[in-house]
Structure formats: structure tokens, C-alpha cells
Enzyme design. Structure first.
Site, PDB file in Angstrom:
ATOM      1  CB  CYS A  65      -9.030 -11.327  -7.069  1.00 18.99           C
ATOM      2  SG  CYS A  65      -9.061  -9.530  -7.158  1.00 18.99           S
ATOM      3  CB  CYS A  69      -3.547  -8.088 -11.697  1.00 13.44           C
ATOM      4  SG  CYS A  69      -4.511  -6.782 -10.880  1.00 13.44           S
ATOM      5  CB  CYS A  72      -2.409 -11.461  -9.602  1.00  9.79           C
ATOM      6  SG  CYS A  72      -2.969 -11.877  -7.923  1.00  9.79           S
ATOM      7  CB  CYS A 109       2.523  -7.201   5.044  1.00  9.54           C
ATOM      8  SG  CYS A 109       4.148  -6.431   5.257  1.00  9.54           S
ATOM      9  CB  CYS A 142       2.136  -2.731   6.151  1.00  9.79           C
ATOM     10  SG  CYS A 142       1.892  -2.019   4.506  1.00  9.79           S
ATOM     11  CB  CYS A 202       4.303   0.167   1.655  1.00  9.12           C
ATOM     12  SG  CYS A 202       5.157  -1.297   1.062  1.00  9.12           S
ATOM     13  NE  ARG A 272       9.200  -4.524   2.562  1.00 10.37           N
ATOM     14  CZ  ARG A 272       7.998  -4.148   2.970  1.00 10.37           C
ATOM     15  NH1 ARG A 272       6.957  -4.871   2.662  1.00 10.37           N
ATOM     16  NH2 ARG A 272       7.832  -3.055   3.678  1.00 10.37           N
TER      17      ARG A 272
HETATM   18  S1  SF4 Z   1      -3.159  -8.101  -7.666  1.00 14.48           S
HETATM   19 FE1  SF4 Z   1      -4.367 -10.006  -7.607  1.00 14.48          FE
HETATM   20  S2  SF4 Z   1      -5.540  -9.867  -5.719  1.00 14.48           S
HETATM   21 FE2  SF4 Z   1      -4.823  -7.772  -6.174  1.00 14.48          FE
HETATM   22  S3  SF4 Z   1      -6.453  -6.813  -7.404  1.00 14.48           S
HETATM   23 FE3  SF4 Z   1      -5.042  -7.742  -8.886  1.00 14.48          FE
HETATM   24  S4  SF4 Z   1      -5.874  -9.811  -9.283  1.00 14.48           S
HETATM   25 FE4  SF4 Z   1      -6.831  -9.054  -7.373  1.00 14.48          FE
END
Ligand code: SF4
Length: 410
Positions: A65, A69, A72, A109, A142, A202, A272
Site C-alpha cells: 500500500c 498508516c 498497518c 467483507c 461489505c 461500518c 463487533r
Molecule cells: S490501513 Fe493499511 S491498507 Fe489501508 S490505507 Fe492504511 S496502510 Fe493502506
């Protein structure tokens, strides 16, 4: 009337507590924990009985990605040794979904890593939904593809999606500390787009990232205000190779307090238990069922959960039952609100849900200074119990199911 009596009475009437009352739940001590669970459990049973909704994750596109974040394992620069693959073909995704439905899941999901979908990605997901619904016409779908552009939510709704997931994750004021490539306002905007298109919203949070009690309460009230029909509560899985790998600051008791607070603020909303259930609640998972009415079955996006059969056994042993395909999840008055939103959207008059206001500010990092003696006692108990111990042995990277040759865990 003491705090728990007040919260129970409000919850049974479908009323939301005050911010101070929500904070007080997080400040309760371990000696009070079973009373807290019992009080919130009454609210849970009032609106959801003993039903547990099962949801099944299919990771359509894993890793790589461009967003950052911090929590993540799929983020830009992540060194976590997760599966990395591009879009599953519709029949591959449908096969994984079928395993979840056969295991008892009512909702599938469909998740893809990335900042947000292109219009071509919406086509792919449309084909995937068609393949899933051909085999299981009743299954709820979802979709979770990141930030939405104009008209993408409408296209997903028209293609048969029931809901869209996009979590707020943390409070507005700390958001910039966990992600810099998009903003809290971007996230609120996408939840509003989904809701405005008539998709069930959600949206939830992640606890355990070093946030304060105030941050947790802020995000939970924001989710209520936003009209989220389903609130996933994630407990941070501190993956090795991510910036939050050392954030082991949750205890099972703390997780239960957080779930109880979320339930009191969302008495009639699906709550959840999401990622981190096995890692942080551990042997206390069955108590979480008295607070939440929904869990994921089997594995998560990039980590393995306990065996699907163990989930089913736990539900049965704790005296709960799996919610059937024909049963409504939300209480009637909430389902009516969702249907009205959908109808309004169809005639082009949807009022978008309200987001949270307020300015941004820097995050203090770990828990803020305790606000009271009780808070101090609770915080001390949590700190002593977690002891900052790194438990990376509890994190198992997912190496089966979608994107592999091995059968899914469901
Ligand atoms: S949560 Fe993970 S997969 Fe989603 S945008 Fe952020 S870094 Fe990318």
C-alpha cells in the site's frame, strides 16, 4: 443511582451516556470489571439477545500500500512478512467467501489494500460480488477499498453491496500521529459518501496505539454521531516491521472495559470485536461476547485467528448462538433508519450523516495523565498487568486462505 445503574437504565432505553460517564467506564478497576460486563451485557441482550453475527474477511489485494498508516502491516515501508499479492480473480474470491459462509458467516467483507479504488477496481469488485452472490444469494456483502471518489459508492450499491467499511480508527486530534498520507476528514468524507449512497456504514476504531481514554471516547462518540450501523473494535496487533511493533499496552481487562464503553455509547448498534481478539482478550474472549454482538470468523486480513471451529465452540459454550441468515441484525428502529436512508438515496435526497467537528492538535503519545484517583488506580492496574511485555509470539502472520494454495480457516 450509581454509574452502572445509570448506564444500564440509559442503555435499555437506547439512550447514549454522557462523555463523563463513558470516561468513568474506562476508569473502573479490575475489582469492578465483572459488574461492568454484567451491566453492559444487559444492554447487549436488550437489543441483540444472545445472537452473535459472524463476518468473514476476504483480502482481495494484500500489502504494497502507498499509504503510511502506522498500525498497518500492509503500509508503505512495512517490513512485516505478510502475504503480498494483487487482485484475486472473482472465482478465487468467491471460493474463499464460500468457505466463510459454510462456516456460519452471514456477512462477507471484501477488503483491498490501497488509498482508494480506481473505477477499474470498482468493476473488478462488481464482478467479484456477482460471483459470490451467484453461489450465495443471501449473503451480505461489505466492501472496504479505502477512500471513495464521487459516484463510486453509488456504483457499489447498484452492484449489490450492502455495506461499506471505512474506520475512523482514532480521535480527530491524534489522527495525524498515526497517518500522514490522508486525514481524519478524508475518512469522515468516505463514510458519509457510503452512507449517502444508501450503503450501511461500518466504521470503527483501533485501541492500543498509545491513545488516551479521552481519544477513545472521542472516536466512539464521533462514530455514533456519524451514524455507523456497525462499529468494529480492533485491538492493535503490533506486527514486527511496523512503527507500532512495540505498542503492547493492552490487557484483557482493558479490552473488556473498552468494549463495555463502546456498547454503552452504542446500545442499539452492531458492536463487533475485530482484529486482535485472540491476541489481547485471550482466554477472556467469551466475556467479550456479553458486550459485542458480532465477531469475525477465522482469520484476519494478514494475521491468523483461532480455528473457525474454536470460534463456534466458544459461542456455544458461552451460551450464545450464531445469528442466522434470515435474522435481522439491527433492532427494528435502527433497521428502519437504514432503510429510510437507502430510500432517500435512491430518490436523490439522501441527507449525509453528520461527522465530528473540532480542531486538530498534536498527540501526547501514550495515555494522558489520569483524571481522578479511580482513573489512576485503573491505569496503574492496566500498566502493571501489561507490563509493556512484548508478546510478538502471539502474532501469527496469515499464510493460508486467500492468495495461497491452502484452504481458508473458517
Ligand atoms: S490501513 Fe493499511 S491498507 Fe489501508 S490505507 Fe492504511 S496502510 Fe493502506
Amino acid at each position: 443511582m450509581d454509574l452502572l445503574d445509570t448506564l444500564t437504565a440509559k442503555g435499555l432505553r437506547g439512550e447514549v451516556p454522557t462523555r463523563e460517564e463513558a470516561l468513568a467506564v474506562l476508569a473502573t478497576t479490575d475489582d469492578e470489571l465483572l459488574d461492568v460486563v454484567a451491566a453492559a451485557g444487559k444492554v447487549r441482550r436488550r437489543w441483540f439477545g444472545r445472537r452473535v453475527k459472524l463476518n468473514y474477511l476476504v483480502n482481495l489485494k494484500s500489502g504494497l500500500c502507498p499509504e503510511d498508516c502506522n498500525y498497518c502491516s500492509q503500509r508503505l515501508g512495512s517490513k512485516a512478512e505478510i502475504l503480498k499479492y494483487t487482485w484475486l480473480k472473482p472465482d478465487q474470491a468467491a471460493e474463499a467467501a464460500r468457505a466463510g459462509v459454510a462456516g456460519g458467516a452471514k456477512r462477507v467483507c471484501l477488503v483491498a489494500s490501497g488509498r482508494g479504488p480506481t473505477d477499474r477496481d470498482i468493476d473488478r469488485v462488481t464482478d467479484t460480488m456477482a460471483a459470490i452472490q451467484e453461489a450465495d444469494p443471501e449473503v451480505e456483502i461489505c466492501v472496504c477499498l479505502g477512500l471513495l471518489s464521487d459516484n463510486q459508492a453509488e456504483r457499489l450499491k447498484a452492484a449489490g453491496a450492502d455495506a461499506y467499511n471505512h474506520n475512523l480508527n482514532t480521535s480527530e486530534k491524534t489522527y495525524g500521529d498515526i497517518t500522514t498520507t490522508h486525514t481524519y476528514a478524508d475518512r469522515v468524507d468516505t463514510v458519509k459518501k457510503a452512507h449517502g449512497a444508501g450503503l450501511s456504514a461500518c466504521s470503527g476504531l483501533i485501541a492500543g496505539m498509545g491513545e488516551s481514554d479521552e481519544d477513545l471516547v472521542d472516536v466512539v462518540f464521533a462514530l455514533r454521531e456519524l451514524g455507523s450501523d456497525s462499529v468494529p473494535v480492533n485491538f492493535l496487533i503490533p506486527f514486527e516491521g511496523t512503527p507500532l511493533a512495540k505498542e503492547w499496552n493492552l490487557t484483557p481487562q482493558r479490552c473488556l472495559r473498552i468494549l463495555a464503553m463502546v456498547r454503552f455509547v452504542n446500545p442499539d448498534t452492531e458492536v463487533r470485536i475485530a482484529g486482535g481478539r485472540e491476541v489481547h482478550l485471550r482466554s477472556m474472549q467469551p466475556l467479550g461476547l456479553h458486550l459485542a454482538n458480532s465477531i469475525f470468523l477465522g482469520d484476519y486480513l494478514t494475521s491468523e485467528g483461532q480455528a473457525g471451529q474454536t470460534d463456534l465452540d466458544m459461542i456455544k459454550d458461552a451460551g450464545f448462538e450464531v445469528e442466522g441468515a434470515g435474522e435481522a441484525t439491527l433492532p427494528r428502529h435502527r433497521a428502519d433508519v437504514a432503510a429510510a436512508s437507502s430510500a432517500a438515496s435512491a430518490c436523490g435526497t439522501a441527507a449525509s450523516a453528520c461527522g465530528s467537528g473540532g480542531g486538530c492538535g498534536p498527540c501526547g503519545g501514550h495515555a494522558h495523565a489520569p483524571a481522578s484517583e479511580d482513573t489512576a488506580a485503573s491505569a496503574a492496574e492496566d500498566a502493571a498487568a501489561s507490563d509493556g511485555e512484548l508478546r510478538s509470539d502471539l502474532v501469527k502472520v496469515r499464510l493460508r486462505g486467500a492468495g495461497t494454495e491452502l484452504a481458508p480457516n473458517a
